[in-house]
Design a protein around this motif. Structure first.
Motif, PDB file in Angstrom:
ATOM      1  N   GLY A  24       0.806  -1.212   0.000  1.00 13.77           N
ATOM      2  CA  GLY A  24       0.000   0.000   0.000  1.00 13.77           C
ATOM      3  C   GLY A  24       0.840   1.262   0.000  1.00 13.77           C
ATOM      4  N   VAL A  25       1.978   1.232   0.670  1.00 17.05           N
ATOM      5  CA  VAL A  25       2.850   2.414   0.741  1.00 17.05           C
ATOM      6  C   VAL A  25       3.663   2.567  -0.541  1.00 17.05           C
ATOM      7  N   TYR A  26       4.285   1.484  -0.995  1.00 12.77           N
ATOM      8  CA  TYR A  26       5.206   1.570  -2.132  1.00 12.77           C
ATOM      9  C   TYR A  26       4.563   1.222  -3.475  1.00 12.77           C
ATOM     10  N   HIS A  27       3.388   0.644  -3.486  1.00  8.66           N
ATOM     11  CA  HIS A  27       2.668   0.238  -4.696  1.00  8.66           C
ATOM     12  C   HIS A  27       3.437  -0.780  -5.539  1.00  8.66           C
ATOM     13  N   SER A  28       4.404  -1.450  -4.921  1.00  8.47           N
ATOM     14  CA  SER A  28       5.126  -2.532  -5.589  1.00  8.47           C
ATOM     15  C   SER A  28       5.915  -3.282  -4.521  1.00  8.47           C
ATOM     16  N   LEU A  29       6.468  -4.425  -4.906  1.00  7.86           N
ATOM     17  CA  LEU A  29       7.345  -5.168  -4.007  1.00  7.86           C
ATOM     18  C   LEU A  29       8.762  -4.652  -4.229  1.00  7.86           C
ATOM     19  N   GLN A  30       9.371  -4.111  -3.190  1.00  7.80           N
ATOM     20  CA  GLN A  30      10.642  -3.406  -3.317  1.00  7.80           C
ATOM     21  C   GLN A  30      11.814  -4.288  -3.744  1.00  7.80           C
ATOM     22  N   ASN A  31      12.052  -5.387  -3.068  1.00  3.73           N
ATOM     23  CA  ASN A  31      13.280  -6.150  -3.298  1.00  3.73           C
ATOM     24  C   ASN A  31      13.057  -7.481  -4.000  1.00  3.73           C
ATOM     25  N   GLY A  32      11.931  -7.675  -4.605  1.00  2.00           N
ATOM     26  CA  GLY A  32      11.705  -8.881  -5.376  1.00  2.00           C
ATOM     27  C   GLY A  32      11.233 -10.068  -4.544  1.00  2.00           C
ATOM     28  N   GLY A  33      11.035 -11.176  -5.233  1.00  2.00           N
ATOM     29  CA  GLY A  33      10.440 -12.361  -4.632  1.00  2.00           C
ATOM     30  C   GLY A  33      11.297 -13.074  -3.610  1.00  2.00           C
ATOM     31  N   ALA A  34      12.608 -13.070  -3.798  1.00  2.00           N
ATOM     32  CA  ALA A  34      13.475 -13.792  -2.860  1.00  2.00           C
ATOM     33  C   ALA A  34      13.405 -13.175  -1.473  1.00  2.00           C
ATOM     34  N   ASN A  35      13.422 -11.858  -1.403  1.00  2.00           N
ATOM     35  CA  ASN A  35      13.336 -11.179  -0.117  1.00  2.00           C
ATOM     36  C   ASN A  35      11.969 -11.403   0.526  1.00  2.00           C
ATOM     37  N   VAL A  36      10.925 -11.401  -0.263  1.00  2.00           N
ATOM     38  CA  VAL A  36       9.577 -11.633   0.257  1.00  2.00           C
ATOM     39  C   VAL A  36       9.471 -13.041   0.826  1.00  2.00           C
ATOM     40  N   LEU A  37      10.036 -14.008   0.129  1.00  2.00           N
ATOM     41  CA  LEU A  37      10.015 -15.387   0.608  1.00  2.00           C
ATOM     42  C   LEU A  37      10.806 -15.533   1.908  1.00  2.00           C
ATOM     43  N   THR A  38      11.943 -14.853   1.999  1.00  2.00           N
ATOM     44  CA  THR A  38      12.750 -14.892   3.214  1.00  2.00           C
ATOM     45  C   THR A  38      11.986 -14.328   4.398  1.00  2.00           C
ATOM     46  N   VAL A  39      11.346 -13.182   4.200  1.00  2.00           N
ATOM     47  CA  VAL A  39      10.573 -12.561   5.280  1.00  2.00           C
ATOM     48  C   VAL A  39       9.404 -13.457   5.675  1.00  2.00           C
ATOM     49  N   PHE A  40       8.742 -14.067   4.698  1.00  2.00           N
ATOM     50  CA  PHE A  40       7.649 -14.989   4.994  1.00  2.00           C
ATOM     51  C   PHE A  40       8.135 -16.140   5.872  1.00  2.00           C
ATOM     52  N   LEU A  41       9.257 -16.741   5.491  1.00  2.00           N
ATOM     53  CA  LEU A  41       9.791 -17.861   6.268  1.00  2.00           C
ATOM     54  C   LEU A  41      10.196 -17.436   7.673  1.00  2.00           C
ATOM     55  N   LEU A  42      10.793 -16.253   7.820  1.00  2.00           N
ATOM     56  CA  LEU A  42      11.164 -15.760   9.144  1.00  2.00           C
ATOM     57  C   LEU A  42       9.942 -15.568  10.029  1.00  2.00           C
ATOM     58  N   CYS A  43       8.888 -14.994   9.462  1.00  2.00           N
ATOM     59  CA  CYS A  43       7.660 -14.761  10.230  1.00  2.00           C
ATOM     60  C   CYS A  43       7.006 -16.082  10.641  1.00  2.00           C
ATOM     61  N   VAL A  44       6.936 -17.006   9.714  1.00  2.00           N
ATOM     62  CA  VAL A  44       6.295 -18.292   9.999  1.00  2.00           C
ATOM     63  C   VAL A  44       7.096 -19.095  11.023  1.00  2.00           C
ATOM     64  N   VAL A  45       8.414 -19.112  10.882  1.00  2.00           N
ATOM     65  CA  VAL A  45       9.252 -19.855  11.826  1.00  2.00           C
ATOM     66  C   VAL A  45       9.155 -19.233  13.225  1.00  2.00           C
ATOM     67  N   GLY A  46       9.208 -17.907  13.301  1.00  2.00           N
ATOM     68  CA  GLY A  46       9.096 -17.246  14.600  1.00  2.00           C
ATOM     69  C   GLY A  46       7.778 -17.534  15.294  1.00  2.00           C
ATOM     70  N   GLY A  47       6.684 -17.424  14.552  1.00  2.00           N
ATOM     71  CA  GLY A  47       5.371 -17.702  15.124  1.00  2.00           C
ATOM     72  C   GLY A  47       5.202 -19.151  15.542  1.00  2.00           C
ATOM     73  N   THR A  48       5.664 -20.068  14.687  1.00  2.00           N
ATOM     74  CA  THR A  48       5.548 -21.494  15.000  1.00  2.00           C
ATOM     75  C   THR A  48       6.359 -21.860  16.240  1.00  2.00           C
ATOM     76  N   LEU A  49       7.593 -21.363  16.307  1.00  2.00           N
ATOM     77  CA  LEU A  49       8.414 -21.640  17.501  1.00  2.00           C
ATOM     78  C   LEU A  49       7.785 -21.069  18.766  1.00  2.00           C
ATOM     79  N   GLY A  50       7.246 -19.858  18.658  1.00  2.00           N
ATOM     80  CA  GLY A  50       6.573 -19.269  19.808  1.00  2.00           C
ATOM     81  C   GLY A  50       5.395 -20.104  20.267  1.00  2.00           C
ATOM     82  N   GLY A  51       4.600 -20.576  19.305  1.00  2.00           N
ATOM     83  CA  GLY A  51       3.458 -21.426  19.659  1.00  2.00           C
ATOM     84  C   GLY A  51       3.899 -22.741  20.286  1.00  2.00           C
ATOM     85  N   MET A  52       4.957 -23.336  19.749  1.00  2.00           N
ATOM     86  CA  MET A  52       5.430 -24.614  20.267  1.00  2.00           C
ATOM     87  C   MET A  52       6.007 -24.474  21.681  1.00  2.00           C
ATOM     88  N   LEU A  53       6.667 -23.370  21.950  1.00  2.00           N
ATOM     89  CA  LEU A  53       7.330 -23.189  23.241  1.00  2.00           C
ATOM     90  C   LEU A  53       6.460 -22.518  24.286  1.00  2.00           C
TER      91      LEU A  53
END
Length: 128
Positions: A98-127
């Motif tokens: 909404g702010v930038y009207h595009s994905l700034q750093n491409g798909g690889a960075n988006v995938l990395t951020v997605f994995l970081l968010c999912v791993v952090g949330g999953t670990l928090g739920g498990m622990l």
């Protein structure tokens, strides 16, 4: 329903769990990003260290949200933590787009951020 017995986990209550966990996650995000910006202001830190700090913010924020929703859910906590990570990422992506009207750093960075968010949330739920 028996007297004095409360049924947990209705759809509205689950939605409230998610909202509370996400609000807590974004609160942690705000505090940590303010800390990073203070460090950047006070000392001249290179871009690589700032990027590591931002990635750490994603992990820690979703970890806290995962712990919180795991405490609420009591069952399938890893799944609820995973969902917090996905919702955190989706809202982050929505706001960024909404702010930038595009994905700034491409798909690889988006995938990395997605994995970081999912791993952090999953670990928090498990622990939780």
């Amino acid at each position: 329903m028996e007297k004095g017995r409360r049924v947990y986990g209705g759809p509205v209550e689950k939605l409230l769990w998610m909202v509370k966990a996400l609000l807590c996650s974004y609160g942690v995000t705000g505090i940590l990003l303010c800390l990073i910006s203070f460090v950047l202001y006070k000392w001249n830190v290179d871009e690589t260290k700032i990027m590591v700090g931002i990635m750490s913010v994603y992990i820690l924020s979703t970890f806290v949200g995962g712990i919180l929703i795991g405490k609420f859910a009591k069952k399938r906590r890893f799944m609820w933590g995973f969902l917090v990570g996905v919702c955190y990422f989706a809202l982050l992506l929505f706001v960024s787009y909404g702010v930038y009207h595009s994905l700034q750093n491409g798909g690889a960075n988006v995938l990395t951020v997605f994995l970081l968010c999912v791993v952090g949330g999953t670990l928090g739920g498990m622990l939780s």
